[in-house]
Enzyme design. Sequence first.
Site, PDB file in Angstrom:
ATOM      1  N   CYS A 292      42.264  38.001  34.487  1.00  0.00           N
ATOM      2  CA  CYS A 292      41.325  38.242  35.593  1.00  0.00           C
ATOM      3  C   CYS A 292      41.510  37.267  36.755  1.00  0.00           C
ATOM      4  O   CYS A 292      41.620  37.676  37.910  1.00  0.00           O
ATOM      5  CB  CYS A 292      39.884  38.226  35.076  1.00  0.00           C
ATOM      6  SG  CYS A 292      39.276  36.628  34.488  1.00  0.00           S
ATOM      7  N   HIS A 340      34.542  35.454  33.901  1.00  0.00           N
ATOM      8  CA  HIS A 340      35.257  36.633  34.395  1.00  0.00           C
ATOM      9  C   HIS A 340      35.106  36.700  35.911  1.00  0.00           C
ATOM     10  O   HIS A 340      34.077  36.308  36.456  1.00  0.00           O
ATOM     11  CB  HIS A 340      34.721  37.924  33.763  1.00  0.00           C
ATOM     12  CG  HIS A 340      35.574  39.119  34.056  1.00  0.00           C
ATOM     13  ND1 HIS A 340      36.839  39.281  33.534  1.00  0.00           N
ATOM     14  CD2 HIS A 340      35.356  40.216  34.846  1.00  0.00           C
ATOM     15  CE1 HIS A 340      37.364  40.419  33.968  1.00  0.00           C
ATOM     16  NE2 HIS A 340      36.491  40.997  34.775  1.00  0.00           N
ATOM     17  N   HIS A 352      39.747  44.679  39.062  1.00  0.00           N
ATOM     18  CA  HIS A 352      39.845  43.543  38.146  1.00  0.00           C
ATOM     19  C   HIS A 352      40.772  43.856  36.980  1.00  0.00           C
ATOM     20  O   HIS A 352      41.124  45.008  36.732  1.00  0.00           O
ATOM     21  CB  HIS A 352      38.451  43.133  37.634  1.00  0.00           C
ATOM     22  CG  HIS A 352      37.852  44.090  36.639  1.00  0.00           C
ATOM     23  ND1 HIS A 352      37.056  43.676  35.585  1.00  0.00           N
ATOM     24  CD2 HIS A 352      37.921  45.452  36.527  1.00  0.00           C
ATOM     25  CE1 HIS A 352      36.666  44.734  34.884  1.00  0.00           C
ATOM     26  NE2 HIS A 352      37.166  45.815  35.431  1.00  0.00           N
TER      27      HIS A 352
END
Length: 378
Positions: A292, A340, A352
């Site tokens: 990520c 994240h 993402h």
Amino acid sequence: MGSGKRGLLAAAVTVVCAVTVLAGAGTAFASVPPEPSVATASGSPAPAGSPVPGTTPGTTPAPAPTPDKDLEKIREQLDRLYHDAAVATDAYNAAEEKAEKQSAELDDLNARIAEGKAKLERLKDQAGATARAQYRDGGLPPMARFLLTDDPQRFADSAATILNGERATRKLLTETARTQDELRGYADDAAARMKKLEADRAAKDAAKKKIEKRIADAELLESRLEKKEKEWLAELERQAARAAQTAWLDSGVLDGISDKASAEGKKAVAFATAQLGKPYVWGAEGPDSFDCSGLTSQAWAAAGHPIPRTSQEQWRQLPHVAVKDMRPGDLIIYFGDATHVAMYAGDGKIIHAPRPGRTVTVTGAGTMPILGVVRPHA
């Protein structure tokens, strides 16, 4: 109620739901493809026009079967395992970044130590040359020869020579002592850097083992499911994501929000968009796979504005902006521990790299709990 009426009712509900979601989404951001309406069990988009699992082309999808409570528990357990893997991945990336920094600083110190040793050798050679010169003059020190001369001019010349010689000798001794002190300082610093480097490498190895263990546990859990159970599990994930996104949009968070991006933001979004479909791999920064924060950091590097490598450091170091003020290119940080990160692409969507087993994709920005928003470039 007859089967025909039930089919009409199901179709009507589907249309109403679609209209409701579209009404809350606003104007699409031109450079980002629309989010797929159907996803496979692995999270990858299904081809356009693909039938929903369990149906035949040209028919109205039947209501999805209701999974039992055990599958909901499995979904929650998988979420925890992959979240733990994400936490460990951030720790791994941070340790790797620190190790690279310590290694570079250690290389610099070793270069300074080498230069210092070479300088010390030159100073020793100068001292040796001075000693040899004295020996050639009969072994008498300059002061002795100065006192023994009867020539006034030579007396004056010798006085100046002695003073210059004394200054040169003091300078040589001072420079030698200073160089020796520097070498000791460099050596001590290098030892400390090496100790930190070993600690960072140990932290990196520990994080790697934890990542691999959590992913292996998740994959083992999923491997025990039957094909139908995997389909139901995927449906549960989609239902949870849709519910979260709908609630987020219904909150009015996007009311009046601008989708106008800066020049740098457009470049970052363009980079992230070009990575769609590439696999998530923990610790990866491209070009063939990403995690990520690897995706977001590389996107902004491509936009000419390097940012920290990990999601936690991106949250800690980059300027925060309110959700209502975010614009394409901004980064949305998720979960209370900032483990994240995704890139806001406009129209309530993000790009993402979700987790192992998935690919870089577009989804709703409200599908996960938002911690906050940061803006890499003012």
